[in-house]
Design a protein around this motif. Structure first.
Motif, PDB file in Angstrom:
ATOM      1  N   LEU A 105     -25.406  20.539  15.525  1.00  0.00           N
ATOM      2  CA  LEU A 105     -26.413  21.689  15.629  1.00  0.00           C
ATOM      3  C   LEU A 105     -27.024  22.260  14.569  1.00  0.00           C
ATOM      4  O   LEU A 105     -28.074  22.920  14.572  1.00  0.00           O
ATOM      5  N   MET A 106     -26.244  22.456  13.473  1.00  0.00           N
ATOM      6  CA  MET A 106     -26.719  22.625  12.114  1.00  0.00           C
ATOM      7  C   MET A 106     -27.737  21.719  11.667  1.00  0.00           C
ATOM      8  O   MET A 106     -28.815  22.193  11.019  1.00  0.00           O
ATOM      9  N   VAL A 107     -27.862  20.423  11.931  1.00  0.00           N
ATOM     10  CA  VAL A 107     -28.607  19.634  11.674  1.00  0.00           C
ATOM     11  C   VAL A 107     -30.119  19.731  12.299  1.00  0.00           C
ATOM     12  O   VAL A 107     -31.452  19.953  11.890  1.00  0.00           O
ATOM     13  N   VAL A 108     -29.658  20.252  13.800  1.00  0.00           N
ATOM     14  CA  VAL A 108     -31.183  20.380  14.442  1.00  0.00           C
ATOM     15  C   VAL A 108     -31.715  21.651  13.949  1.00  0.00           C
ATOM     16  O   VAL A 108     -32.906  22.007  13.952  1.00  0.00           O
ATOM     17  N   ASN A 109     -31.033  22.998  13.858  1.00  0.00           N
ATOM     18  CA  ASN A 109     -31.372  24.221  13.156  1.00  0.00           C
ATOM     19  C   ASN A 109     -32.052  23.788  11.892  1.00  0.00           C
ATOM     20  O   ASN A 109     -33.254  24.573  11.651  1.00  0.00           O
ATOM     21  N   GLY A 110     -31.411  23.077  10.917  1.00  0.00           N
ATOM     22  CA  GLY A 110     -32.437  22.804   9.758  1.00  0.00           C
ATOM     23  C   GLY A 110     -33.530  21.990   9.866  1.00  0.00           C
ATOM     24  O   GLY A 110     -34.626  22.527   9.142  1.00  0.00           O
ATOM     25  N   LEU A 111     -33.455  21.079  10.874  1.00  0.00           N
ATOM     26  CA  LEU A 111     -35.013  20.491  10.982  1.00  0.00           C
ATOM     27  C   LEU A 111     -35.701  21.257  11.590  1.00  0.00           C
ATOM     28  O   LEU A 111     -37.149  21.245  11.273  1.00  0.00           O
ATOM     29  N   LEU A 112     -35.404  22.226  12.483  1.00  0.00           N
ATOM     30  CA  LEU A 112     -36.411  23.230  13.275  1.00  0.00           C
ATOM     31  C   LEU A 112     -36.879  24.054  12.000  1.00  0.00           C
ATOM     32  O   LEU A 112     -38.262  24.590  12.010  1.00  0.00           O
ATOM     33  N   ILE A 113     -36.318  24.747  11.362  1.00  0.00           N
ATOM     34  CA  ILE A 113     -36.436  25.366  10.256  1.00  0.00           C
ATOM     35  C   ILE A 113     -37.473  24.599   9.205  1.00  0.00           C
ATOM     36  O   ILE A 113     -38.574  25.442   8.835  1.00  0.00           O
TER      37      ILE A 113
END
Length: 141
Positions: free
Chosen positions: A114-122
């Motif tokens: 989820l951190m990776v997904v959030n980082g990629l979205l940002i």
């Protein structure tokens, strides 16, 4: 709701979660340790090692929090990607030491992913801003 607002809420949730979890390891390592997923606790006084994990988590949360509060969104995205490695490392640690597979995957791997997904979205959200050419400054007439 805009992508920026969703990203901000997710990042803030990660920051609060990591800060809370790290603080728990510092204040009461003996009661927090079983939730990590390892099959047994170190014999003797292992609290010092658990407190190290708590300090690591608090520092990781503070880095993310500073980037969020100061508006350095692209750096926040990259930091989320890099800090996800700590959670993947925790997952690997639990699995290598024959700990709870459910905790390794359901807590550590899920958090990291989820951190990776959030980082990629940002990073995606800020890509347009970073790629936009700077407008020339107006010239006095």
């Amino acid at each position: 709701m805009s992508l920026k607002k969703i990203n901000t809420i997710l990042a803030a949730a990660f920051i609060l979660f990591i800060l809370w979890f790290g603080t728990e390891y510092i204040l009461s390592p003996e009661t927090t340790a079983p939730g990590y997923g390892l099959p047994s606790r170190p014999s003797g006084d292992g609290d010092g090692f658990l407190i190290i994990k708590g300090i690591r988590d608090v520092v990781l949360a503070l880095v993310l929090g500073i980037l969020l509060v100061t508006g350095h969104r692209r750096a926040l995205g990259w930091a989320l990607l890099v800090e996800a490695l700590a959670a993947y490392g925790d997952m690997a640690n639990v699995l290598v030491h024959h700990g709870s597979v459910a905790t390794a995957l359901g807590v550590h791997c899920l958090t990291a992913t989820l951190m990776v997904v959030n980082g990629l979205l940002i990073i995606r959200e800020t890509r347009k801003v970073a790629a936009a050419p700077a407008a020339p400054a107006p010239q006095p007439a």
